[in-house]
Motif scaffolding. Structure first.
Motif, mmCIF file in Angstrom:
data_model
loop_
_atom_site.group_PDB
_atom_site.id
_atom_site.type_symbol
_atom_site.label_atom_id
_atom_site.label_comp_id
_atom_site.label_asym_id
_atom_site.label_seq_id
_atom_site.Cartn_x
_atom_site.Cartn_y
_atom_site.Cartn_z
ATOM 1 N N GLY A 156 2.306 3.554 -6.805
ATOM 2 C CA GLY A 156 2.679 3.404 -5.395
ATOM 3 C C GLY A 156 1.529 3.631 -4.435
ATOM 4 O O GLY A 156 1.707 3.562 -3.223
ATOM 5 N N GLY A 157 0.343 3.900 -4.985
ATOM 6 C CA GLY A 157 -0.818 4.148 -4.127
ATOM 7 C C GLY A 157 -1.477 2.881 -3.615
ATOM 8 O O GLY A 157 -2.282 2.914 -2.683
ATOM 9 N N GLN A 158 -1.133 1.711 -4.239
ATOM 10 C CA GLN A 158 -1.714 0.460 -3.760
ATOM 11 C C GLN A 158 -1.221 0.166 -2.344
ATOM 12 O O GLN A 158 -0.114 0.535 -1.966
ATOM 13 C CB GLN A 158 -1.398 -0.704 -4.716
ATOM 14 C CG GLN A 158 0.064 -1.114 -4.827
ATOM 15 C CD GLN A 158 0.811 -0.368 -5.911
ATOM 16 O OE1 GLN A 158 0.643 0.823 -6.092
ATOM 17 N NE2 GLN A 158 1.682 -1.078 -6.621
ATOM 18 N N THR A 159 -2.057 -0.489 -1.543
ATOM 19 C CA THR A 159 -1.721 -0.694 -0.131
ATOM 20 C C THR A 159 -1.507 -2.174 0.182
ATOM 21 O O THR A 159 -2.064 -3.047 -0.463
ATOM 22 C CB THR A 159 -2.828 -0.144 0.791
ATOM 23 O OG1 THR A 159 -4.038 -0.885 0.571
ATOM 24 C CG2 THR A 159 -3.066 1.340 0.546
ATOM 25 N N ARG A 160 -0.667 -2.389 1.212
ATOM 26 C CA ARG A 160 -0.414 -3.737 1.733
ATOM 27 C C ARG A 160 -0.324 -3.649 3.252
ATOM 28 O O ARG A 160 -0.118 -2.584 3.822
ATOM 29 C CB ARG A 160 0.910 -4.302 1.187
ATOM 30 C CG ARG A 160 0.927 -4.540 -0.310
ATOM 31 C CD ARG A 160 0.025 -5.681 -0.732
ATOM 32 N NE ARG A 160 0.124 -5.963 -2.159
ATOM 33 C CZ ARG A 160 -0.611 -5.386 -3.092
ATOM 34 N NH1 ARG A 160 -1.501 -4.459 -2.768
ATOM 35 N NH2 ARG A 160 -0.477 -5.728 -4.356
ATOM 36 N N SER A 161 -0.464 -4.809 3.892
ATOM 37 C CA SER A 161 -0.310 -4.916 5.339
ATOM 38 C C SER A 161 0.815 -5.918 5.588
ATOM 39 O O SER A 161 0.875 -6.954 4.930
ATOM 40 C CB SER A 161 -1.605 -5.413 5.971
ATOM 41 O OG SER A 161 -2.681 -4.578 5.604
ATOM 42 N N PHE A 162 1.688 -5.612 6.540
ATOM 43 C CA PHE A 162 2.910 -6.406 6.722
ATOM 44 C C PHE A 162 3.004 -6.929 8.149
ATOM 45 O O PHE A 162 2.987 -6.151 9.109
ATOM 46 C CB PHE A 162 4.142 -5.556 6.400
ATOM 47 C CG PHE A 162 4.127 -4.984 5.006
ATOM 48 C CD1 PHE A 162 4.389 -5.780 3.904
ATOM 49 C CD2 PHE A 162 3.816 -3.645 4.794
ATOM 50 C CE1 PHE A 162 4.360 -5.257 2.616
ATOM 51 C CE2 PHE A 162 3.781 -3.112 3.510
ATOM 52 C CZ PHE A 162 4.057 -3.921 2.424
ATOM 53 N N CYS A 163 3.143 -8.244 8.281
ATOM 54 C CA CYS A 163 3.224 -8.896 9.581
ATOM 55 C C CYS A 163 4.635 -9.445 9.781
ATOM 56 O O CYS A 163 5.165 -10.144 8.904
ATOM 57 C CB CYS A 163 2.199 -10.023 9.676
ATOM 58 S SG CYS A 163 2.092 -10.800 11.302
ATOM 59 N N TYR A 164 5.232 -9.167 10.941
ATOM 60 C CA TYR A 164 6.579 -9.667 11.209
ATOM 61 C C TYR A 164 6.515 -11.164 11.503
ATOM 62 O O TYR A 164 5.569 -11.669 12.105
ATOM 63 C CB TYR A 164 7.221 -8.914 12.378
ATOM 64 C CG TYR A 164 8.679 -9.238 12.545
ATOM 65 C CD1 TYR A 164 9.605 -8.864 11.580
ATOM 66 C CD2 TYR A 164 9.127 -9.963 13.644
ATOM 67 C CE1 TYR A 164 10.944 -9.183 11.712
ATOM 68 C CE2 TYR A 164 10.466 -10.287 13.791
ATOM 69 C CZ TYR A 164 11.376 -9.892 12.814
ATOM 70 O OH TYR A 164 12.706 -10.219 12.943
ATOM 71 N N VAL A 165 7.542 -11.885 11.086
ATOM 72 C CA VAL A 165 7.515 -13.343 11.079
ATOM 73 C C VAL A 165 7.267 -13.963 12.459
ATOM 74 O O VAL A 165 6.543 -14.958 12.591
ATOM 75 C CB VAL A 165 8.802 -13.905 10.424
ATOM 76 C CG1 VAL A 165 10.052 -13.510 11.201
ATOM 77 C CG2 VAL A 165 8.707 -15.408 10.241
ATOM 78 N N SER A 166 7.830 -13.404 13.523
ATOM 79 C CA SER A 166 7.643 -14.008 14.853
ATOM 80 C C SER A 166 6.185 -13.938 15.289
ATOM 81 O O SER A 166 5.681 -14.874 15.941
ATOM 82 C CB SER A 166 8.542 -13.333 15.895
ATOM 83 O OG SER A 166 8.219 -11.957 16.026
ATOM 84 N N ILE B 203 4.768 -6.754 16.939
ATOM 85 C CA ILE B 203 5.911 -6.044 16.345
ATOM 86 C C ILE B 203 5.408 -5.034 15.321
ATOM 87 O O ILE B 203 4.757 -5.410 14.344
ATOM 88 C CB ILE B 203 6.883 -7.035 15.654
ATOM 89 C CG1 ILE B 203 7.281 -8.168 16.591
ATOM 90 C CG2 ILE B 203 8.099 -6.296 15.107
ATOM 91 C CD1 ILE B 203 8.179 -7.793 17.715
ATOM 92 N N ASN B 204 5.708 -3.742 15.554
ATOM 93 C CA ASN B 204 5.273 -2.731 14.580
ATOM 94 C C ASN B 204 6.226 -2.705 13.379
ATOM 95 O O ASN B 204 7.299 -3.319 13.402
ATOM 96 C CB ASN B 204 5.127 -1.348 15.228
ATOM 97 C CG ASN B 204 6.442 -0.791 15.746
ATOM 98 O OD1 ASN B 204 7.501 -0.983 15.145
ATOM 99 N ND2 ASN B 204 6.392 -0.095 16.866
ATOM 100 N N LEU B 205 5.816 -2.012 12.326
ATOM 101 C CA LEU B 205 6.575 -2.035 11.070
ATOM 102 C C LEU B 205 7.994 -1.507 11.258
ATOM 103 O O LEU B 205 8.952 -2.093 10.739
ATOM 104 C CB LEU B 205 5.837 -1.224 9.994
ATOM 105 C CG LEU B 205 6.453 -1.292 8.596
ATOM 106 C CD1 LEU B 205 6.428 -2.710 8.036
ATOM 107 C CD2 LEU B 205 5.735 -0.352 7.633
ATOM 108 N N GLN B 206 8.162 -0.434 12.006
ATOM 109 C CA GLN B 206 9.493 0.155 12.219
ATOM 110 C C GLN B 206 10.442 -0.870 12.854
ATOM 111 O O GLN B 206 11.559 -1.081 12.380
ATOM 112 C CB GLN B 206 9.364 1.392 13.126
ATOM 113 C CG GLN B 206 10.665 2.124 13.410
ATOM 114 C CD GLN B 206 11.083 3.065 12.306
ATOM 115 O OE1 GLN B 206 10.267 3.427 11.463
ATOM 116 N NE2 GLN B 206 12.345 3.469 12.293
ATOM 117 N N GLU B 207 9.973 -1.515 13.915
ATOM 118 C CA GLU B 207 10.813 -2.495 14.621
ATOM 119 C C GLU B 207 11.126 -3.692 13.726
ATOM 120 O O GLU B 207 12.261 -4.188 13.674
ATOM 121 C CB GLU B 207 10.093 -2.949 15.894
ATOM 122 C CG GLU B 207 10.889 -3.890 16.765
ATOM 123 C CD GLU B 207 10.119 -4.385 17.979
ATOM 124 O OE1 GLU B 207 10.618 -5.319 18.640
ATOM 125 O OE2 GLU B 207 9.014 -3.854 18.256
#
Length: 316
Positions: A210-220, A297-301
């Motif tokens: 679980g230590g590997q990292t990713r970056s997440f972008c919201y679709v809009s 859009i931040n990850l939480q939203e």
């Protein structure tokens, strides 16, 4: 005869990103031709558009030529999750390579501007962090992920050779992890996986520690960037990284989703699959400079919106 509206072709238009792109194009008043073979795309993603006078749906596999008249092409067709692209790896490569050749040929004939949905996977398991567009990548050419990674790399080669040889007006975007409503619930991607498991109360499966990292972008945010890149002058070709540079560990993501869903699920750890990147984070300096774009859009939203979508009856 001059057309008042742009005629825009979206390949993979019934998929996750494609359906959101079709929504926005229809809202803008463009004439939209959505093409999909439904290998991973789903008709339900675009059924709300079927009655619109400026929307047309065509079942077609882009590994075969397509003869239509268009002004712009967004080439998004290709399964993008390991579960789907490894199901028929030869077809995955053909979709990227033959599909690119067919769409580039169409663009050449119609003098259309053409957008290629490339991927952060062209960087493979990167040896530099974060990844910049001038990094050539660290890719296994004969591994289980190669059908996708190398297929997309070859598609980029074709786009730039058509640009140099035939003066095609190209835009190449390297898309990093994107999420939101209409993600395929069985695609094995980490956000949809975790949300579905958490809602069902099933164990949350983490591959590796679980230590590997990713970056997440919201679709809009991603669709905004597509439009911004497509609107740039002809000399801006890309490739351009598009994604959210916020970096999270997979364990951190799982814990966040468990908390947000109030799930009783436990976390279980399984072996890491081969060639799985340990770090994935875009350097978006180029996009910020040229497009004046950055994610809003931040990850939480974004997770709140995505969780709500799956809770409202979109589980497998």
């Amino acid at each position: 005869m001059k057309h008042l509206r742009k005629r825009v072709l979206v390949t993979g238009g019934a998929g996750f990103l494609g359906s959101h792109l079709c929504d926005r194009l229809v809202e803008r008043g463009e004439d939209v031709l959505c093409v999909d073979n439904y290998f991973t795309g789903q008709k339900k993603n675009i059924e709300h558009l079927l009655g619109k006078p400026n929307f047309e749906l065509l079942r077609h596999d882009i590994t075969f030529p397509l003869y239509v008249e268009v002004d712009e092409i967004y080439n998004l067709a290709c399964p993008a999750s390991p579960i789907h692209y490894q199901f028929d790896p030869v077809q995955t490569t053909k979709t990227s390579v033959h599909g690119a050749i067919n769409m580039l040929g169409l663009a050449k004939r119609t003098k259309a501007k053409i957008f290629q949905a490339s991927t952060s996977e062209v960087y493979g398991d990167p040896t530099i962090h974060p990844q910049t567009e001038d990094y050539w990548g660290h890719v296994n050419p004969i591994g289980y992920r190669s059908c996708y990674d190398e297929g997309k790399r070859c598609a980029e080669t074709l786009f730039f050779d058509y640009h140099r040889q035939h003066r095609l007006h190209i835009k190449v975007a390297r898309i990093f992890n994107t999420y939101g409503p209409r993600m395929h619930p069985n695609d094995g991607r980490v956000i949809s996986n975790f949300i579905v498991q958490a809602i069902r109360g099933e164990p949350i499966t983490i591959y590796g520690n679980g230590g590997q990292t990713r970056s997440f972008c919201y679709v809009s945010d991603m669709i905004d960037a597509f439009f911004d890149l497509m609107a740039t002058p002809e000399d801006i070709t890309g490739p351009m990284n598009l994604g959210n540079p916020g970096e999270y560990s997979i364990l951190e993501l799982a814990q966040t989703i468990l908390k947000m869903t109030c799930s009783p699920s436990e976390i279980v750890f399984k072996p890491l699959p081969p060639d799985d990147p340990l770090q994935r984070q875009p350097d978006i300096s180029f996009a910020k400079k040229i497009l004046e774009w950055k994610p809003k859009i931040n990850l939480q939203e974004g997770l709140e919106k995505t969780i709500r979508y799956f809770q409202n009856g979109h589980l497998p």
